[in-house]
Design an enzyme around this catalytic site. Structure first.
Site, PDB file in Angstrom:
ATOM      1  N   SER A 233     -15.983  -5.824  34.871  1.00  0.00           N
ATOM      2  CA  SER A 233     -16.061  -5.699  33.346  1.00  0.00           C
ATOM      3  C   SER A 233     -14.946  -6.762  33.191  1.00  0.00           C
ATOM      4  O   SER A 233     -13.987  -7.084  34.052  1.00  0.00           O
ATOM      5  CB  SER A 233     -15.422  -4.580  33.012  1.00  0.00           C
ATOM      6  OG  SER A 233     -14.238  -3.919  33.403  1.00  0.00           O
ATOM      7  N   ASP A 234     -14.842  -7.292  31.798  1.00  0.00           N
ATOM      8  CA  ASP A 234     -13.586  -7.840  31.209  1.00  0.00           C
ATOM      9  C   ASP A 234     -12.581  -6.764  31.060  1.00  0.00           C
ATOM     10  O   ASP A 234     -12.935  -5.796  31.201  1.00  0.00           O
ATOM     11  CB  ASP A 234     -13.917  -8.555  30.017  1.00  0.00           C
ATOM     12  CG  ASP A 234     -12.908  -9.748  29.673  1.00  0.00           C
ATOM     13  OD1 ASP A 234     -11.958  -9.760  30.382  1.00  0.00           O
ATOM     14  OD2 ASP A 234     -13.624 -10.515  28.757  1.00  0.00           O
ATOM     15  N   TRP A 235     -11.426  -7.174  31.136  1.00  0.00           N
ATOM     16  CA  TRP A 235     -10.385  -6.303  31.228  1.00  0.00           C
ATOM     17  C   TRP A 235     -10.208  -5.278  29.912  1.00  0.00           C
ATOM     18  O   TRP A 235     -10.135  -5.736  28.755  1.00  0.00           O
ATOM     19  CB  TRP A 235      -9.045  -7.315  31.448  1.00  0.00           C
ATOM     20  CG  TRP A 235      -8.528  -7.418  32.610  1.00  0.00           C
ATOM     21  CD1 TRP A 235      -7.186  -7.411  33.417  1.00  0.00           C
ATOM     22  CD2 TRP A 235      -9.341  -7.938  33.843  1.00  0.00           C
ATOM     23  NE1 TRP A 235      -7.255  -7.645  34.678  1.00  0.00           N
ATOM     24  CE2 TRP A 235      -8.689  -8.337  34.885  1.00  0.00           C
ATOM     25  CE3 TRP A 235     -10.643  -8.447  34.124  1.00  0.00           C
ATOM     26  CZ2 TRP A 235      -9.017  -8.530  36.155  1.00  0.00           C
ATOM     27  CZ3 TRP A 235     -11.233  -8.831  35.169  1.00  0.00           C
ATOM     28  CH2 TRP A 235     -10.273  -8.941  36.105  1.00  0.00           C
TER      29      TRP A 235
END
Length: 816
Positions: A233-235
């Site tokens: 995932s993106d952060w």
């Protein structure tokens, strides 16, 4: 130089056995980060700690702010403007070296979203508006990096072309457009380089979060493409447990908190997620760990890697930046500059050159060479430097040339963190005038207040201020001002990327101390996923001057010189993560500055210090325009080399420059509610302009003059079912050795299908020399997605082959 995929040891079959030795809770624990940029080890199976780093323009390391000093590369659009897979491969190798120096296993790049709307704030991180150019360059970058067993990460999957409401907006994209345009760079890079990781975006796609995209991640990426890598995932992007796990997401970042953990264990126990799904996610994590040397015996790390400020890096980064710089106009061959001419260098960007964009792409560079420093080192007293108009609306942290730390005497600012009893928790020094508190640091206590101090280098009327959430008391020259700063609520991570700021003007003497004390306001601190104090900083800069006076001074300097070089551009206010632009116009009164100087000067050269297109209302009044991108730490050296011709700025544009705001096929980045419809379909950029869905542009994708002229003979083509090859003889008709980029486009007869780049090649020739150029076109660009059959179909070889230097300079056509 070969840019092909490196040979990697085969994946051992016993990984499945390792997975089977772990209980469910342990498996799930390993699928969420341990810290902001690391993954948790598991000694029982020989799994070591995995370390990630942001990396589009430099390997920042494990700290978001104030970390290790690292090399700052030119930005992605500038590198891509070389149209050189060989250069992209070299960049991948360079970044791998920077990663290995810090024992980083995965670099979070390249960014391969497309330039849909030119308002996108993060376009500076992404290569281009074209899927083929983007995919081919990304594959070369990945191959160069992974040759050294450092993993690359394609991001952001998918339809993440703008930043407005990025955490909640919904990109509405039809399947044909998704396949033919936005997924295509990922597909090309996956096929040609096998990147070891990909990153799912913040946004929703057609109503489903990108982190839960069963269709995109499972069906397309892992299914149709047979992708063996890991999707993270993106952060803070993951919104669920079972839907994300079932949707193909393998890893949640960051950690240790997150939406998986106990919730995902419970989902498995409740039958919502099959444990085999968890096993597959963990298997992919172990494959990654093995590839980068974090499974079993620890890998060897090389020694003797060049330092970020070494002569080798200086020369390399100067060459990489100058190679992508692009000559847009050059009347009467005013460029390269005659070395005997006197030069009036003008503009705020000349002395405060923008070398990088904002957000996660920023790094702690060893220095930033301005155009004034770089050009001045070569021409000496033949050059005068005159400041320009203001270019920012937001104050920035104190530049090191304005202040020194009273405690250490070093250029920069000193920070002291206190607990509730007034005891010192930590002392920090920052060369950049700011620090990040509570995000990726181990403070060792609860911060109740922060003191920031700096000694002023040069007195006068100064703008002083503070950056960051809290109650502030700003003091200098026997005067104090109370300021309270709160978040505006613009989105997750605001306190890091775009913290609140406030300033006041002070009359200050040299050597005076500026002090700001911040008391933590618990009600103002973020309660969102990040949950921290955020970025704190001190503002110390010259107070703004009357812009009319500034312009008059610039005109006086220009009138006294043989040539005026005006440096204009954007800043990290426009080119940044988490915010989009509202216009392509230059900020402040830069247009007025250029127009006035052009009227006063004998000859005027404009250097555009911006990663993305800007409007140029003064274009017809100036003699030459050089687009310089965001050129990295050696920016001033690279601009000087390009202006003087020691390195030819042989770049070609990677994005079409329109004539006006909204004169583009796609424009708005503001969702309707939360929905942003990609109504233009596959007709973005040059494709839409060519189809007359937008006015003719100022400069086409692929445009670039270099420092020579070229003749093209009639092209020839060989067409088979497997391959289309175009051959053309080109002759350098100028006076200098030069590099030419021969571009080949396919224009289908079907009006519902746009013209598209299908191949290119570059050659270098001496004056008068002719070279045969062979372009092997990519047959993938003949595909169209058939919605009815839900499959690819090949377009017929009916239409035209167009050979061009950008579609504004067509040099030959062939009927198919």
């Amino acid at each position: 130089m070969s840019t092909s995929r490196p040979t990697i040891p085969s994946v051992p079959g016993e990984f499945s056995n390792l997975v089977e030795t772990l209980d469910l809770a342990t498996k799930v624990r390993l699928l969420t980060g341990a810290t902001m940029f690391t993954l948790e080890p598991e000694p029982s199976i020989g799994l070591g700690e995995l370390r990630f780093s942001d990396g589009p323009t430099g390997v920042r390391g494990l700290k978001f702010s104030g970390g290790r000093i690292v090399a700052l590369l030119p930005n992605a659009t500038l590198l891509a403007a070389s149209w050189s897979p060989e250069l992209a491969y070299e960049v991948g190798e360079l970044l791998a070296e920077e990663a290995l120096a810090q024992r980083i296993h995965v670099v979070l790049g390249p960014t391969i979203n497309l330039h849909r709307s030119l308002l996108g704030g993060r376009l500076f991180e992404a290569y281009s508006e074209d899927p083929l150019l983007t995919g081919v360059l990304a594959a070369a970058y990945v191959n160069g990096m992974q040759k050294h067993r450092v993993g690359a990460c394609l991001k952001h999957l998918v339809a993440n072309e703008s930043e407005t409401l990025r955490n909640s907006m919904n990109s509405i994209v039809d399947e044909a457009t998704l396949r033919e345009l936005y997924l295509l760079p990922f597909e090309i890079a996956a096929s040609d380089s096998d990147p070891w990781t990909m990153m799912a975006a913040y946004n929703d796609v057609n109503g489903v979060p990108a982190t839960e995209q069963d269709h995109v991640i499972n069906e397309v990426v892992k299914g149709e493409w047979d992708y063996t890598g890991l999707v993270m995932s993106d952060w803070f992007a993951t919104k669920s447990a079972a839907p994300a796990a079932n949707g193909g997401l393998d890893l949640v970042m960051p950690g240790p908190a997150g939406p998986w953990g106990d919730a995902l264990v419970a989902a498995v126990e409740a039958g919502e997620v099959d444990e085999e799904v968890i096993d597959d996610h963990l298997y992919r994590l172990l494959v990654l760990a093995d590839r980068v040397g974090a499974l079993g015996a620890e890998r060897d790390y090389p020694s003797g890697i060049p330092a970020p400020d070494s002569v080798l890096r200086r020369d390399q980064l100067t060459r990489l930046a100058a190679a992508g710089m692009t000559v847009l106009t050059n009347h009467d061959a005013v460029l390269p500059l005659d070395t005997s001419l006197s030069i009036a260098l003008i503009g705020r960007h000349a002395t405060e050159t923008s070398t990088m964009g904002g957000g996660s792409a920023s790094v702690n560079a060893p220095y930033h060479v301005s155009v004034a420093d770089g050009l001045g080192a070569l021409v000496g007293d033949r050059m005068t430097v005159t400041d320009g108009v203001e270019v920012r609306t937001k104050p920035i942290p104190a530049l090191s040339r304005f202040v020194s730390d009273p405690l250490t005497g070093e250029p920069g600012v000193g920070f002291t963190l206190f607990d509730a009893h007034g005891e010192v928790i930590e002392e920090r020094h920052s060369r950049t005038g700011s620090t990040l508190v509570g995000f990726d640091d181990d403070i060792g206590g609860t911060v109740a207040s922060v003191r920031v101090r700096a000694r002023v280098v040069e007195g006068g009327r100064l703008t002083l201020g503070v950056i960051g959430v809290g109650h502030w008391m700003l003091s200098a020259a026997d005067r104090s001002v109370s300021l309270t700063l709160r978040l505006a609520g613009t989105g997750v991570g605001e306190e890091i990327i775009d913290p609140p700021r406030a300033t006041e003007e002070f009359d200050v003497d040299a050597d005076d101390i500026v002090e700001a004390v911040m008391t933590v306001d618990p009600t103002a601190v973020s309660t969102g996923a990040v949950g921290l104090l955020g970025t704190l900083g001190l503002v110390v800069t010259h107070a703004p001057r009357d812009p009319d006076l500034v312009i008059r001074e610039a005109c006086d300097a220009a009138a006294r010189a043989d040539v005026a070089v005006v440096v204009v551009g954007l800043t990290d206010e426009q080119e940044t993560e988490a915010a989009d632009k509202t216009t392509l116009g230059l900020p402040g009164r830069q247009d007025d500055l250029v127009a006035a100087v052009a009227a006063a000067a004998t000859r005027t050269v404009v250097v555009v210090n911006a990663a993305t297109p800007v409007l140029m209302p003064w274009l017809d009044a100036v003699d030459a325009v050089l687009w310089a991108g965001l050129p990295g730490q050696e920016g001033g050296h690279a601009v000087a080399a390009a202006l003087l011709g020691s390195i030819e700025p042989a770049g070609r544009l990677v994005t079409t420059f329109p004539v006006a705001d909204a004169a583009t096929p796609a424009w708005s980045v503001v969702p309707d509610g939360l929905d942003l419809e990609y109504r233009e379909g596959t007709f973005i950029g040059y494709r839409g302009h060519h189809a007359q869905r937008a006015p003719a542009p100022a400069f086409w994708f692929g445009h670039g003059l270099g420092y020579s002229t070229w003749d093209y003979a009639a092209p020839r083509a060989t067409v088979t079912e497997q391959e289309v090859t175009v051959v053309v003889d080109v002759t350098n008709t100028g006076r200098r050795s030069s590099r030419e980029v021969v571009q080949v486009y396919f224009e289908p007869t079907d009006a519902t299908q746009p013209i598209r780049l299908v191949g290119w090649d570059a050659v270098t020739a001496e004056p008068g020399a002719s070279v045969e150029v062979t372009v092997h076109c990519d047959r993938r660009m003949w595909r169209r997605w058939d919605v009815e059959s839900d499959s690819w179909r090949m377009l017929p070889d009916a239409g035209r082959i167009v050979v061009a230097r950008g579609l504004g300079d067509v040099r030959g056509t062939l009927a198919l």
